[in-house]
Design an enzyme around this catalytic site. Structure first.
Site, PDB file in Angstrom:
ATOM      1  N   ARG A  64     -34.445   0.997  -4.595  1.00 52.66           N
ATOM      2  CA  ARG A  64     -35.079   1.977  -3.708  1.00 52.66           C
ATOM      3  C   ARG A  64     -35.918   2.981  -4.481  1.00 52.66           C
ATOM      4  O   ARG A  64     -36.828   3.599  -3.918  1.00 52.66           O
ATOM      5  CB  ARG A  64     -34.033   2.657  -2.817  1.00 52.66           C
ATOM      6  CG  ARG A  64     -33.487   1.733  -1.736  1.00 52.66           C
ATOM      7  CD  ARG A  64     -32.579   2.466  -0.770  1.00 52.66           C
ATOM      8  NE  ARG A  64     -31.435   3.058  -1.420  1.00 52.66           N
ATOM      9  CZ  ARG A  64     -30.274   2.434  -1.643  1.00 52.66           C
ATOM     10  NH1 ARG A  64     -30.107   1.204  -1.241  1.00 52.66           N
ATOM     11  NH2 ARG A  64     -29.284   3.053  -2.245  1.00 52.66           N
ATOM     12  N   GLU A 101     -17.623   4.087 -11.128  1.00 56.76           N
ATOM     13  CA  GLU A 101     -16.275   4.526 -10.758  1.00 56.76           C
ATOM     14  C   GLU A 101     -15.253   3.472 -11.193  1.00 56.76           C
ATOM     15  O   GLU A 101     -14.217   3.779 -11.766  1.00 56.76           O
ATOM     16  CB  GLU A 101     -16.236   4.736  -9.243  1.00 56.76           C
ATOM     17  CG  GLU A 101     -15.023   5.490  -8.771  1.00 56.76           C
ATOM     18  CD  GLU A 101     -15.062   5.692  -7.261  1.00 56.76           C
ATOM     19  OE1 GLU A 101     -16.075   5.339  -6.630  1.00 56.76           O
ATOM     20  OE2 GLU A 101     -14.054   6.188  -6.733  1.00 56.76           O
TER      21      GLU A 101
END
Ligand code: AMP
Length: 176
Positions: A64, A101
């Site tokens: 994006r 994460e």
């Protein structure tokens, strides 16, 4: 003038709860892309937000980031360099791995993409934790460019990604 552009743009950002995982409020830019007046206003705001950084090269992060990096580079008269997920670039390249994460991810950039010392802006659609953008800046440094700042269309300020990118300036069009 600026406020009316911000209003036009803000109205075309859709908040999608629990995507891609429970608990994430996803900021969806596709309505903006489908609204030429708002998209143009957004790119104009983005351009003004970074103009003083006098960048020569815009590094846009897959995928994006490409949507904002390309029109921004044209508006600034800067060169455009795509930073891609592993295995996509055909020429000689370098890679940086970064922590997620859970686990790691990696980005790649062509070795010859950046002129020595070029003032470079790292661009993505959204800054969350800042880890992706930081990895892109590392690639720029390794390739001999000079990162001079970061530009995001949307900043998720509660995640404090900006702190990870200090001391370079971080510019965002919209902040949540
Ligand atoms: P980070 O490395 O944590 O700053 O993550 C940045 C990347 O994750 C960007 O490329 C964004 O496109 C994407 N991202 C993370 N959180 C969101 C969100 N809430 N809405 C939209 N995109 C997000």
């Amino acid at each position: 003038m600026t406020q009316s552009k911000i209003d036009l743009v803000t109205a075309q950002i859709r908040a999608v709860p629990d995507f891609p995982k429970p608990g994430i409020l996803f900021r969806d830019i596709t309505p903006l892309l489908g609204h030429p007046d708002a998209f143009r206003a957004g790119i104009e705001l983005f351009t003004e937000a970074v103009r003083d950084l006098r960048v020569e090269t815009v590094v846009a992060i897959e995928s994006r980031g490409f949507l904002f990096g390309a029109p921004l580079a044209l508006a600034l008269g800067a060169s455009l360099v795509p930073v891609r997920k592993p295995g996509k670039l055909p020429h000689k390249k370098r890679r940086v791995e970064y922590a997620l994460e859970y686990g790691t991810d990696a980005l790649e950039m062509h070795d010859d993409a950046i002129a020595p010392g070029a003032r470079t802006l790292i661009v993505d659609d959204v800054i969350a934790t800042g880890g992706t953008a930081k990895a892109a800046a590392e690639l720029v440094k390794q390739a001999g460019g000079e990162p001079v700042g970061y530009g995001f269309f949307i900043e998720l300020s509660f995640l404090e990604g900006r702190a990870k990118l200090a001391p370079l300036p971080v510019r965002a069009v919209l902040t949540y």
